[in-house]
Design an enzyme around this catalytic site. Structure first.
Site, mmCIF file in Angstrom:
data_model
loop_
_atom_site.group_PDB
_atom_site.id
_atom_site.type_symbol
_atom_site.label_atom_id
_atom_site.label_comp_id
_atom_site.label_asym_id
_atom_site.label_seq_id
_atom_site.Cartn_x
_atom_site.Cartn_y
_atom_site.Cartn_z
ATOM 1 N N CYS A 46 32.177 15.349 39.443
ATOM 2 C CA CYS A 46 32.931 14.533 38.497
ATOM 3 C C CYS A 46 32.719 13.057 38.820
ATOM 4 O O CYS A 46 33.001 12.622 39.933
ATOM 5 C CB CYS A 46 34.417 14.867 38.550
ATOM 6 S SG CYS A 46 35.369 13.949 37.308
ATOM 7 N N GLY A 99 29.300 15.040 25.375
ATOM 8 C CA GLY A 99 29.039 15.212 23.954
ATOM 9 C C GLY A 99 27.556 15.276 23.642
ATOM 10 O O GLY A 99 26.708 15.410 24.541
#
Length: 332
Positions: free
Chosen positions: A150, A244
Site C-alpha cells: 500500500c 482504476g
C-alpha cells in the site's frame, strides 16, 4: 461517483443467464466457484455491498486490510477523481483484527460469501500479530492476503523495510520476512505486490519461497494531484494510490511477466477491471482469478456485472471452462 471514460454497462439478460460455462478456478490450494472477487479496500470490512450484489455468487470477498490494532488512517480529503480512475489516501483505516472478527465478520459470513482477509503492518512484528489474531477466524475465511504494497502510508517508523524504501514489496528480503511472519494465520497466504519496482519476478520468487501460495498483482501506484488554485496537494495525506482504468495495462504486464517467469505460481490479477473483457485479459495474461475494485465506486454492482459478462464472453467464444483461458496469451 461518476468516473469519466469508464466502460461500465448493465449486463443483458443473455449475459445474466450465461451460466453453462464452468467458471470454477483455484488459487493455490483454495478452490473458488468463479474467478471474480472484490478487491481489498473497495468493499469495506463486512457486508457493505450486499444490497447491490449477492456476495455468495462471487468467488470471494476480499475485505479491507486490517492491522492487529485499530488504525485511524490518513486525514481528509481521502479520495480524488482523475480522468481515468481515482487517487486515494485512506491510509488503511480499520478496526483491528479482533474487532473485525467480533463485530463485522459475522454479517459478512451470513451472506454465504467466501472471505479473504487482508492484513498489513508497519513492522514484521505487526504482520505476525495480525496473523496470530486471524488464527481464530472461522474456516469461511479461506485465505489471507498479505498486503505488502500500500503506497499511501507516509513512513515506516518501525524500521522494518530497508532504508530508502516505502513498502515491504519493494524489497525481496523485506517482503519475504513479512510473509514468513504471517504464517501464524494458519491458512493460505497471498502476497500483494506492487508494480513500482525494477523487476517483480525476484520479489515474487522470494515471497513464494517464504510461504506465499499465490501473489496478487497489482496494488495502486503512488500518485499525487495538486490544486493549482490553493497550490497544495488535493489529498489530506499528500500523495496517495492511483487505481482504476489508468493502471489496467500495468497490471496486465505485471501478471504476464510473472506468469512467463513462474508459470506454476498462482496469480490474482487486479487493476482497472470494469468489464468482463478486462477480466479475460488478465486471465489470458496468466491470472487464475481477478479482483474488481475501483469500479465499485462508480457502480457498486460492478463485481456481479463483471462476473456475468465474463460468463457471457466465454459462452460466446466457445470457452467451456474458464480455466482454459489462464495464461492463454503465452501460447503453447
Amino acid at each position: 461517483m461518476s468516473l469519466p471514460g469508464w466502460r461500465r454497462r448493465a449486463p443483458s439478460g443473455r449475459e445474466a443467464g450465461a451460466r453453462s460455462v464452468d467458471l470454477s478456478t483455484t488459487v493455490g490450494s483454495v478452490a473458488l466457484p468463479n474467478p471474480v472477487m472484490t478487491a481489498s479496500g473497495t468493499a469495506g470490512h463486512g457486508d457493505e455491498l450486499a444490497s447491490y450484489v449477492d456476495l455468495a455468487t462471487l468467488g470471494a470477498v476480499v475485505v479491507k486490510s486490517l492491522s492487529a490494532d485499530p488504525w485511524r488512517g490518513n486525514p481528509p480529503p481521502r479520495v480524488h477523481e482523475t480522468t481515468a480512475g481515482m487517487i486515494n489516501s485512506v491510509g488503511l483505516q480499520g478496526p483491528g483484527v479482533a474487532q473485525w472478527l467480533a463485530c463485522e465478520l459475522p454479517a459478512l459470513l451470513a451472506t454465504g460469501a467466501n472471505v479473504v482477509a487482508s492484513i498489513w503492518g508497519r513492522t514484521v512484528e505487526d504482520y505476525a500479530a495480525a496473523a496470530e489474531a486471524l488464527a481464530y477466524a472461522p474456516p469461511e475465511v479461506v485465505a489471507v492476503e498479505v498486503n505488502l504494497s500500500c503506497p499511501n502510508l507516509h513512513s515506516h517508523p518501525g524500521g522494518a523495510p530497508p532504508a530508502g524504501t516505502e513498502m515491504f514489496a519493494q524489497s525481496a528480503s523485506a517482503a519475504a520476512a513479512a510473509v514468513r511472519a504471517s504464517g501464524a494465520c494458519g491458512r493460505p497466504r497471498w502476497a500483494k505486490l506492487t508494480a513500482n519496482v525494477t523487476s517483480l519476478v525476484p520479489i515474487a520468487a522470494a515471497v513464494r519461497e517464504a510461504g506465499a501460495e499465490a501473489v496478487t498483482l497489482i496494488n495502486t501506484l503512488p500518485a499525487m494531484s495538486i490544486d493549482p488554485e490553493t497550490r497544495r496537494p488535493r489529498l489530506g495525506g499528500g500523495g496517495g494510490g492511483l487505481s482504476g482504468p489508468a493502471i489496467h495495462p500495468v497490471a496486465v504486464r505485471a501478471v504476464y511477466d510473472v506468469h512467463a517467469a513462474m508459470p506454476d505460481l498462482p496469480i490474482v490479477g487486479v487493476g482497472g477491471v470494469a468489464t468482463g473483457t478486462d477480466a479475460v485479459e488478465l486471465l489470458l495474461a496468466g491470472a487464475s482469478a481477478v479482483q474488481v475494485g475501483t469500479s465499485t465506486f462508480a457502480d457498486p454492482r460492478a463485481p456481479g456485472s463483471v462476473l456475468a459478462e465474463l460468463a457471457a464472453w466465454c459462452q460466446q467464444h466457445g470457452v467451456r471452462a474458464v480455466r482454459e483461458l489462464i495464461g492463454g496469451a503465452h501460447g503453447s
